[in-house]
Design a protein around this motif. Structure first.
Motif, short mmCIF file in Angstrom:
data_model
loop_
_atom_site.label_atom_id
_atom_site.label_comp_id
_atom_site.label_asym_id
_atom_site.label_seq_id
_atom_site.Cartn_x
_atom_site.Cartn_y
_atom_site.Cartn_z
N GLU A 66 0.83 -1.21 0.00
CA GLU A 66 0.00 0.00 0.00
C GLU A 66 0.86 1.26 0.00
OE1 GLU A 66 -3.20 2.12 2.94
OE2 GLU A 66 -3.30 -0.06 2.74
N LEU A 67 1.90 1.28 0.82
CA LEU A 67 2.78 2.45 0.85
C LEU A 67 3.52 2.64 -0.48
CD1 LEU A 67 4.35 2.58 4.40
CD2 LEU A 67 3.00 4.33 3.27
N LEU A 68 3.89 1.56 -1.10
CA LEU A 68 4.58 1.66 -2.39
C LEU A 68 3.72 2.33 -3.45
CD1 LEU A 68 6.50 -1.72 -2.46
CD2 LEU A 68 7.52 0.57 -2.56
N GLU A 69 2.40 2.24 -3.30
CA GLU A 69 1.49 2.91 -4.24
C GLU A 69 1.70 4.42 -4.24
OE1 GLU A 69 -0.53 1.65 -6.53
OE2 GLU A 69 0.04 -0.38 -5.93
N GLY A 70 2.14 4.96 -3.10
CA GLY A 70 2.34 6.40 -2.98
C GLY A 70 3.79 6.84 -3.10
N ALA A 71 4.67 5.95 -3.53
CA ALA A 71 6.08 6.30 -3.67
C ALA A 71 6.24 7.42 -4.70
CB ALA A 71 6.90 5.08 -4.08
N ALA A 72 7.23 8.27 -4.47
CA ALA A 72 7.45 9.44 -5.34
C ALA A 72 7.94 9.06 -6.73
CB ALA A 72 8.45 10.39 -4.68
N THR A 73 8.57 7.92 -6.85
CA THR A 73 9.10 7.46 -8.14
C THR A 73 8.29 6.27 -8.61
OG1 THR A 73 11.22 7.89 -7.06
CG2 THR A 73 11.31 7.18 -9.29
N GLU A 74 8.40 5.98 -9.88
CA GLU A 74 7.66 4.87 -10.47
C GLU A 74 7.77 3.59 -9.64
OE1 GLU A 74 7.83 2.13 -14.51
OE2 GLU A 74 9.43 3.56 -14.12
N ARG A 75 6.62 2.99 -9.40
CA ARG A 75 6.60 1.69 -8.74
C ARG A 75 6.80 0.62 -9.81
NH1 ARG A 75 1.84 -1.59 -5.74
NH2 ARG A 75 3.15 -3.34 -5.17
N ARG A 76 7.71 -0.30 -9.53
CA ARG A 76 8.01 -1.39 -10.45
C ARG A 76 7.81 -2.71 -9.70
NH1 ARG A 76 13.92 0.79 -12.31
NH2 ARG A 76 13.26 2.78 -13.16
N PRO A 77 7.80 -3.82 -10.42
CA PRO A 77 7.67 -5.13 -9.75
C PRO A 77 8.78 -5.38 -8.73
CG PRO A 77 7.28 -5.38 -12.10
CD PRO A 77 7.75 -3.96 -11.89
N GLU A 78 9.94 -4.78 -8.95
CA GLU A 78 11.06 -4.98 -8.03
C GLU A 78 11.15 -3.92 -6.93
OE1 GLU A 78 12.82 -2.67 -11.57
OE2 GLU A 78 11.29 -4.19 -11.29
N SER A 79 10.12 -3.07 -6.83
CA SER A 79 10.08 -2.03 -5.79
C SER A 79 9.89 -2.64 -4.42
CB SER A 79 8.93 -1.06 -6.06
OG SER A 79 9.20 -0.22 -7.15
N ARG A 80 10.66 -2.14 -3.48
CA ARG A 80 10.53 -2.55 -2.08
C ARG A 80 10.84 -1.35 -1.19
NH1 ARG A 80 10.38 -8.02 -0.70
NH2 ARG A 80 9.62 -7.09 1.24
N LEU A 81 10.37 -1.41 0.05
CA LEU A 81 10.77 -0.44 1.06
C LEU A 81 11.95 -1.05 1.80
CD1 LEU A 81 7.32 0.75 2.41
CD2 LEU A 81 8.77 1.82 0.66
N SER A 82 13.06 -0.35 1.81
CA SER A 82 14.27 -0.93 2.40
C SER A 82 14.16 -1.11 3.91
CB SER A 82 15.50 -0.10 2.03
OG SER A 82 15.39 1.24 2.48
N CYS A 83 13.21 -0.43 4.56
CA CYS A 83 13.00 -0.66 5.99
C CYS A 83 12.40 -2.03 6.26
CB CYS A 83 12.12 0.43 6.60
SG CYS A 83 10.40 0.45 6.03
N GLN A 84 11.83 -2.64 5.25
CA GLN A 84 11.20 -3.95 5.41
C GLN A 84 12.11 -5.10 4.96
OE1 GLN A 84 8.00 -4.19 6.96
NE2 GLN A 84 8.91 -2.19 7.39
N LEU A 85 13.30 -4.77 4.50
CA LEU A 85 14.26 -5.78 4.08
C LEU A 85 15.27 -5.99 5.20
CD1 LEU A 85 14.83 -4.62 0.40
CD2 LEU A 85 13.29 -6.41 1.24
N ILE A 86 14.98 -6.95 6.06
CA ILE A 86 15.83 -7.26 7.21
C ILE A 86 16.85 -8.30 6.78
CG2 ILE A 86 15.88 -7.98 9.62
CD1 ILE A 86 14.16 -5.43 9.01
N MET A 87 18.11 -7.95 6.92
CA MET A 87 19.18 -8.80 6.41
C MET A 87 19.26 -10.15 7.12
SD MET A 87 20.49 -7.39 3.84
CE MET A 87 21.87 -8.48 3.59
N THR A 88 19.50 -11.17 6.31
CA THR A 88 19.79 -12.52 6.77
C THR A 88 21.03 -12.99 6.02
OG1 THR A 88 18.52 -13.64 5.04
CG2 THR A 88 17.30 -12.99 7.05
N PRO A 89 21.71 -14.01 6.50
CA PRO A 89 22.85 -14.53 5.76
C PRO A 89 22.49 -14.93 4.32
CG PRO A 89 22.90 -15.38 7.98
CD PRO A 89 21.58 -14.66 7.82
N ALA A 90 21.26 -15.41 4.11
CA ALA A 90 20.83 -15.83 2.77
C ALA A 90 20.73 -14.66 1.80
CB ALA A 90 19.50 -16.56 2.85
#
Length: 107
Positions: free
Chosen positions: A70-94
C-alpha cells in the motif's frame, strides 16, 4: 557478514557489510548513503526508503506484506515489480550479495 550493494542515483556502487537483523534502510542511514531519506525512521509510514531490488536478488527477498504494498502505491518514483521499502528488508545470511538501486527521488 552479508554484503549489500547500493547503486546510487549517479550510478556509483557502494558495498556495505550489514549485520543480520539490521534493515537495508538502517544500514544506509548509519552509513550516510545518499538517496535513502527514511523520514519515518523505519516505521512503515512514509515510503522514503523505496529501492529497486536487482533482478539477481529478487528471489532472496521475503514477500512484501499488504502494508508495504500500500505504501509503495504512494512512492514518489515509479513503482516497479522490483520495488521494495528498504526498511522492510531485514538482512539474513541468505541475502548476502543483495543489490538495490536508489530511485531518482524519494519525497
Amino acid at each position: 557478514m552479508p554484503i549489500v550493494t547500493y547503486i546510487l542515483r549517479d550510478g556509483e556502487r557502494l558495498e556495505l557489510e550489514v549485520p543480520a537483523g539490521i534493515s537495508v534502510m538502517e544500514a544506509a542511514v548509519h552509513n550516510n548513503v545518499r538517496g535513502i531519506d527514511a523520514e519515518c525512521g523505519g516505521c512503515l509510514s512514509c515510503a522514503t526508503c523505496h529501492v529497486y531490488v536487482d533482478a539477481s536478488s529478487v528471489a532472496q527477498m521475503p514477500t512484501p506484506d499488504e502494508a508495504e504494498l500500500e505504501l509503495l502505491e504512494g512512492a514518489a518514483t515509479e513503482r516497479r515489480p522490483e520495488s521494495r521499502l528498504s526498511c522492510q528488508l531485514i538482512m539474513t545470511p541468505a541475502m548476502n550479495g543483495l543489490v538495490v538501486r536508489i530511485p531518482q527521488k524519494q519525497g
